[in-house]
Design an enzyme around this catalytic site. Structure first.
Site, PDB file in Angstrom:
ATOM      1  N   GLY A   1       0.796  -1.234   0.000  1.00 12.85           N
ATOM      2  CA  GLY A   1       0.000   0.000   0.000  1.00 12.85           C
ATOM      3  C   GLY A   1       0.820   1.271   0.000  1.00 12.85           C
ATOM      4  O   GLY A   1       0.249   2.357   0.087  1.00 12.85           O
TER       5      GLY A   1
ATOM      6  N   TYR B   1       5.249   6.191  -1.231  1.00 10.15           N
ATOM      7  CA  TYR B   1       5.983   6.570  -0.015  1.00 10.15           C
ATOM      8  C   TYR B   1       7.336   5.844   0.050  1.00 10.15           C
ATOM      9  O   TYR B   1       8.375   6.444   0.330  1.00 10.15           O
ATOM     10  CB  TYR B   1       5.102   6.206   1.190  1.00 10.15           C
ATOM     11  CG  TYR B   1       5.587   6.656   2.540  1.00 10.15           C
ATOM     12  CD1 TYR B   1       5.303   7.932   3.014  1.00 10.15           C
ATOM     13  CD2 TYR B   1       6.276   5.785   3.372  1.00 10.15           C
ATOM     14  CE1 TYR B   1       5.699   8.330   4.286  1.00 10.15           C
ATOM     15  CE2 TYR B   1       6.683   6.173   4.644  1.00 10.15           C
ATOM     16  CZ  TYR B   1       6.387   7.449   5.096  1.00 10.15           C
ATOM     17  OH  TYR B   1       6.783   7.829   6.353  1.00 10.15           O
TER      18      TYR B   1
END
Ligand code: CAA
Length: 275
Positions: A167, A171
């Site tokens: 997920g 990032y």
């Protein structure tokens, strides 16, 4: 400039103000890990310039707290994903404080989605804040630090940049990117100082390091679904989240003059989650 002695009380072991007279710009400096860093550096004598994007009230509260403890703290609004804002904020800090000794690139966001559901906008938003922002701020800061012959740049990365996470492709990519940026700037800073004849064996030097926190008890981690967080804790040998102060103290250590020989490194603070 010589290495300043770390003033330490021989009886209590308490340290004095090793960062007295220094100015530290901490992005995202009024919340979470950033606020802990601002408090820690202020406690060691540095004047703080706390960056924020939206939370003006929180930034003013942090400034009030630092000042009520006898410190100095200014607040600076800006979007670190904007090169223009970053250059403006560094200019503001130099105008108001006259110097910049420490830059902590801490501001970060998450937009967690599996790759199959992640839009180009989700990708760009996270990469621009978490990676490009560090470049946009470091460029004018480094220029000033090279001129002065000393400084500290700390890039707050993440364990996610070391091991990835379901997920978090955007990032993780940004946080891994900070490692490359850190090593390159560390080499370039040393090279620039050498060329200017300012590589002083006993001075504070100009170092660039990355910090890789694990799962720290902040609002960002509070947003992780509980069942996911339970699974994460099972992967941490110490079986708990870290505290922001446990990250901040490593930043403060690296900022001291006596840490001049540490550059281009990644400092992990993760309860043993990655080793
Ligand atoms: N590790 C392993 N598996 C994970 C996982 C993780 N971290 N996160 C989610 N999964 C699994 C889920 O258990 C689920 O598996 P099953 O289908 O077998 O049940 C599958 O992935 C899909 O998950 P969801 O049902 O939740 O699907 P979704 O599309 O609604 O959401 C998600 C996916 C966005 C990844 C969501 O699960 C999520 O937000 N996960 C948390 C992501 C995370 O850990 N973020 C860290 C934020 S803190 C931070 O970033 C600070 C730092 O530096 C550490």
């Amino acid at each position: 400039m010589t290495v300043s002695a770390v003033r330490q009380d021989p009886r209590t072991g308490e340290r004095g103000s090793p960062l007295a007279g220094r100015v530290a710009l901490v992005t995202g400096g009024a919340r979470g890990i950033g606020a802990a860093i601002s408090r820690q550096l202020a406690g060691q004598g540095a004047a703080i310039a706390a960056g924020y994007r939206r939370g003006r009230d929180g930034a003013l509260a942090l400034a009030g707290e630092v000042e009520s403890n006898g410190g100095v703290c200014t607040v600076h609004q800006g979007h670190v994903g904007s090169a223009y804002d970053c250059e403006r904020v560094v200019g503001e800090v130099l105008d108001q404080h006259g110097r910049l000794d420490i830059l902590v690139n801490n501001a970060g966001i998450t937009v967690d989605k599996p790759v199959l559901k992640m839009s180009p906008q989700d990708w760009n938003e996270v990469v621009s804040v978490n990676l490009s922002g560090a470049f946009y701020l470091s460029k004018p800061a480094l220029e000033h630090m090279v001129d002065r012959g000393s400084g500290r740049i700390l890039n707050i990365s993440s364990i996610i940049g070391q091991i990835g996470n379901v997920g978090q492709a955007n990032y993780a990519a940004a946080k891994s990117g900070l490692f490359g940026l850190t090593m390159t700037m560390a080499r370039e800073a040393a090279h620039a100082l050498g060329k200017a004849g300012k590589l002083d064996d006993r001075g504070p030097g100009l170092t660039v390091n990355a910090i890789a926190p694990g799962f720290i008890d902040t609002e960002m981690v509070a947003d992780v679904p509980e069942r996911v967080l339970d699974r994460v804790k099972q992967q941490i040998p110490l079986r708990r989240l870290g505290q922001p102060e446990e990250v901040a103290r490593v930043v403060a250590f690296l900022c001291e003059d006596a840490s001049a020989y540490v550059t281009g490194q990644v400092w992990a603070i993760n309860g043993g989650m990655e080793m």
